[in-house]
Motif scaffolding. Structure first.
Motif, PDB file in Angstrom:
ATOM      1  N   THR A  43      -1.010  -7.813   2.496  1.00  0.00           N
ATOM      2  CA  THR A  43      -1.305  -6.378   2.428  1.00  0.00           C
ATOM      3  C   THR A  43      -1.268  -5.919   0.973  1.00  0.00           C
ATOM      4  N   TRP A  44      -0.268  -6.341   0.250  1.00  0.00           N
ATOM      5  CA  TRP A  44      -0.134  -5.954  -1.154  1.00  0.00           C
ATOM      6  C   TRP A  44      -1.246  -6.572  -2.005  1.00  0.00           C
ATOM      7  N   LEU A  45      -1.608  -7.812  -1.712  1.00  0.00           N
ATOM      8  CA  LEU A  45      -2.708  -8.447  -2.450  1.00  0.00           C
ATOM      9  C   LEU A  45      -4.022  -7.706  -2.200  1.00  0.00           C
ATOM     10  N   SER A  46      -4.235  -7.330  -0.961  1.00  0.00           N
ATOM     11  CA  SER A  46      -5.442  -6.598  -0.607  1.00  0.00           C
ATOM     12  C   SER A  46      -5.469  -5.222  -1.287  1.00  0.00           C
ATOM     13  N   LEU A  47      -4.327  -4.571  -1.330  1.00  0.00           N
ATOM     14  CA  LEU A  47      -4.245  -3.268  -2.004  1.00  0.00           C
ATOM     15  C   LEU A  47      -4.523  -3.415  -3.498  1.00  0.00           C
ATOM     16  N   THR A  48      -4.019  -4.487  -4.078  1.00  0.00           N
ATOM     17  CA  THR A  48      -4.282  -4.746  -5.490  1.00  0.00           C
ATOM     18  C   THR A  48      -5.774  -4.946  -5.741  1.00  0.00           C
ATOM     19  N   GLN A  49      -6.456  -5.630  -4.838  1.00  0.00           N
ATOM     20  CA  GLN A  49      -7.906  -5.819  -4.967  1.00  0.00           C
ATOM     21  C   GLN A  49      -8.641  -4.484  -4.872  1.00  0.00           C
ATOM     22  N   LEU A  50      -8.203  -3.629  -3.966  1.00  0.00           N
ATOM     23  CA  LEU A  50      -8.811  -2.302  -3.837  1.00  0.00           C
ATOM     24  C   LEU A  50      -8.615  -1.501  -5.119  1.00  0.00           C
ATOM     25  N   GLN A  51      -7.416  -1.557  -5.673  1.00  0.00           N
ATOM     26  CA  GLN A  51      -7.136  -0.847  -6.915  1.00  0.00           C
ATOM     27  C   GLN A  51      -7.954  -1.407  -8.080  1.00  0.00           C
ATOM     28  N   ALA A  52      -8.085  -2.722  -8.145  1.00  0.00           N
ATOM     29  CA  ALA A  52      -8.851  -3.349  -9.219  1.00  0.00           C
ATOM     30  C   ALA A  52     -10.323  -2.951  -9.134  1.00  0.00           C
ATOM     31  N   ALA A  53     -10.865  -2.909  -7.929  1.00  0.00           N
ATOM     32  CA  ALA A  53     -12.264  -2.501  -7.757  1.00  0.00           C
ATOM     33  C   ALA A  53     -12.448  -1.040  -8.181  1.00  0.00           C
ATOM     34  N   SER A  54     -11.502  -0.213  -7.855  1.00  0.00           N
ATOM     35  CA  SER A  54     -11.565   1.199  -8.244  1.00  0.00           C
ATOM     36  C   SER A  54     -11.505   1.343  -9.758  1.00  0.00           C
TER      37      SER A  54
END
Length: 150
Positions: A53-64
Motif C-alpha cells: 500500500t505504501w509503495l503504491s502510494l509512493t508511486q502515485l505521489q511520484a507520478a503527481s
C-alpha cells in the motif's frame, strides 16, 4: 428617459447577485470528491499495515510530482519567451509601436498566469480523482459484500 436609461434597470435586474448554478454544482462536486476521499481514506486504514500500500502510494505521489515538474518546465519556457519579448521593447521606433508592444506583453503575461492557474486547478482535480480511485483499490472489501459474493 433615454433608451440607455431604460436598459440599465433591466440589465441590473438580470445580473445575478449570487453565483450561477454552475458554480454551486462545481463546489458540490468538489465537496463530494472530498467526502468520498475522506471516506475512502478511513476505510483503507487496515490496508496501511501492508508495505505494498505504501509503495503504491509512493508511486502515485511520484507520478503527481512528475506532472507538476512537467508543468513547471512549460511555464518556465513560456516566461523565458515573455522575457525575450520584453527585451525587444527598446527596438520600437515610434510611441505607438512601443505602446502596442507593451500592451501585447502585458496581455501575454496575463495569459501565462491564467494558464498556470488552469493547469494547477486541473492538476488538483486530477489528484483528487486519482487518489479516490487509488484509495478505492486499496480498501478492503466490506464483510457484508464478501458474504454476498459467496
Amino acid at each position: 428617459m433615454t433608451h440607455a436609461d431604460h436598459a440599465l434597470p433591466h440589465a441590473l435586474a438580470h445580473s445575478p447577485a449570487i453565483p450561477k448554478p454552475g458554480y454551486a454544482q462545481l463546489l458540490g462536486n468538489l465537496a463530494t470528491r472530498g467526502q468520498h476521499n475522506l471516506g475512502a481514506s478511513l476505510a483503507m486504514l487496515p490496508a496501511l499495515a501492508h508495505t505494498e500500500t505504501w509503495l503504491s502510494l509512493t508511486q502515485l505521489q511520484a507520478a503527481s510530482l512528475q506532472k507538476l515538474i512537467a508543468q513547471q518546465d512549460g511555464w518556465l519556457a513560456q516566461w523565458q519567451g515573455w522575457l525575450h519579448s520584453a527585451c525587444q521593447l527598446s527596438q520600437a521606433n515610434t510611441v505607438s509601436k512601443l505602446l502596442e508592444q507593451e500592451v501585447n506583453l502585458t496581455l501575454r503575461a496575463v495569459q501565462i498566469m491564467g494558464q498556470q492557474a488552469v493547469d494547477l486547478a486541473t492538476l488538483q482535480e486530477n489528484l483528487e480523482v486519482n487518489y479516490g480511485y487509488w484509495a478505492s483499490l486499496h480498501t478492503p472489501a466490506a464483510p457484508a459484500m464478501q458474504h454476498g459474493a459467496d
